[in-house]
Design an enzyme around this catalytic site. Sequence first.
Site, PDB file in Angstrom:
ATOM      1  N   SER A 113       0.834  -1.211   0.000  1.00 12.67           N
ATOM      2  CA  SER A 113       0.000   0.000   0.000  1.00 12.67           C
ATOM      3  C   SER A 113       0.868   1.259   0.000  1.00 12.67           C
ATOM      4  O   SER A 113       2.021   1.262   0.448  1.00 12.67           O
ATOM      5  CB  SER A 113      -0.919   0.001   1.216  1.00 12.67           C
ATOM      6  OG  SER A 113      -1.723  -1.155   1.206  1.00 12.67           O
TER       7      SER A 113
HETATM    8  N1  SAM Z   1      -0.452  -4.702   4.018  1.00 15.12           N
HETATM    9  C1  SAM Z   1       0.220  -5.124   2.827  1.00 15.12           C
HETATM   10  C2  SAM Z   1       1.581  -4.512   2.691  1.00 15.12           C
HETATM   11  O1  SAM Z   1       1.995  -3.673   3.525  1.00 15.12           O
HETATM   12  O2  SAM Z   1       2.285  -4.905   1.749  1.00 15.12           O
HETATM   13  C3  SAM Z   1      -0.585  -4.839   1.597  1.00 15.12           C
HETATM   14  C4  SAM Z   1      -1.772  -5.698   1.516  1.00 15.12           C
HETATM   15  S1  SAM Z   1      -2.424  -5.884  -0.114  1.00 15.12           S
HETATM   16  C5  SAM Z   1      -3.140  -4.327  -0.423  1.00 15.12           C
HETATM   17  C6  SAM Z   1      -3.773  -6.976   0.284  1.00 15.12           C
HETATM   18  C7  SAM Z   1      -3.339  -8.364   0.641  1.00 15.12           C
HETATM   19  O3  SAM Z   1      -4.490  -9.107   1.070  1.00 15.12           O
HETATM   20  C8  SAM Z   1      -2.764  -9.165  -0.530  1.00 15.12           C
HETATM   21  O4  SAM Z   1      -1.492  -9.631  -0.188  1.00 15.12           O
HETATM   22  C9  SAM Z   1      -3.747 -10.327  -0.714  1.00 15.12           C
HETATM   23  O5  SAM Z   1      -3.153 -11.521  -1.160  1.00 15.12           O
HETATM   24  C10 SAM Z   1      -4.303 -10.447   0.687  1.00 15.12           C
HETATM   25  N2  SAM Z   1      -5.601 -11.136   0.781  1.00 15.12           N
HETATM   26  C11 SAM Z   1      -6.660 -11.108  -0.068  1.00 15.12           C
HETATM   27  N3  SAM Z   1      -7.661 -11.860   0.417  1.00 15.12           N
HETATM   28  C12 SAM Z   1      -7.243 -12.377   1.608  1.00 15.12           C
HETATM   29  C13 SAM Z   1      -7.840 -13.203   2.598  1.00 15.12           C
HETATM   30  N4  SAM Z   1      -9.083 -13.672   2.509  1.00 15.12           N
HETATM   31  N5  SAM Z   1      -7.117 -13.503   3.703  1.00 15.12           N
HETATM   32  C14 SAM Z   1      -5.848 -13.044   3.847  1.00 15.12           C
HETATM   33  N6  SAM Z   1      -5.236 -12.252   2.943  1.00 15.12           N
HETATM   34  C15 SAM Z   1      -5.924 -11.917   1.836  1.00 15.12           C
END
Ligand code: SAM
Length: 221
Positions: free
Chosen positions: A68
Amino acid sequence: MVSFDEKDRFAIERDVMIRLHLAGRDITDRAVLEVMRELPREYFVPPNYEAEAYADRPLPVGLGQTISQPYIVALMTQCLNLNRRCDVLELGTGSGYQTAVLAKLANQVYTIERHNQLSESAQAVLARLGIDNVQYYIGDGSCGWCEPKQFDRILITAAVPDIPEPLVEQLCQDGLIVAPVGGEFTQDLVVCRKVKGRLQSKFICGCRFVKLIGKYAFDET
Ligand code: SAM
């Protein structure tokens, strides 16, 4: 391998990020600013994006996912109003950058990622930084933590149509959830407080996140 010149360059870019993109806007929490001044964001991005590590925008981290934007990381962390006694659940470990910020400000962080490859790479970076107050789980975060547990704070770092019910159940009374809630393309960043078993929600700003894919979130397609 990062050379000394690059180290200096990143220190300057980190300082610009703090002063211009965070403190220069509405990030006033000194602890959040200090932690983000310390953490080497370049460790969390793929090598071909190192030069852009401090740009104030999301960057690709593989598998169609993103790290993000620094301002959004700072804003969500500030909204969580953390202290050293807080146990925090994070959904969406991704690169691990937000996890590291939380770990520096809270007691214990429990983080869930659905992609094994992202979780493992995040675990390696946090280990390299000596951050050891994080527990990792690979699975569907919309179902909550894999064992019965109550959290003081919950951070959802991907878009959800609504706050998943299992997370409301795992949030302590008076605890806070910060999440992007809305449709697939645009959402409202909200902070919700649990009062007498129900969430009271406050709008922070409009935002745009990738989808949380899971039983209590969006379908994959
Ligand atoms: N916080 C992260 C960082 O600092 O890099 C960025 C997060 S990214 C915007 C969203 C993340 O949510 C992705 O890595 C994606 O694979 C994960 N994601 C999507 N659905 C999910 C789920 N049901 N449970 C856990 N993670 C999930």
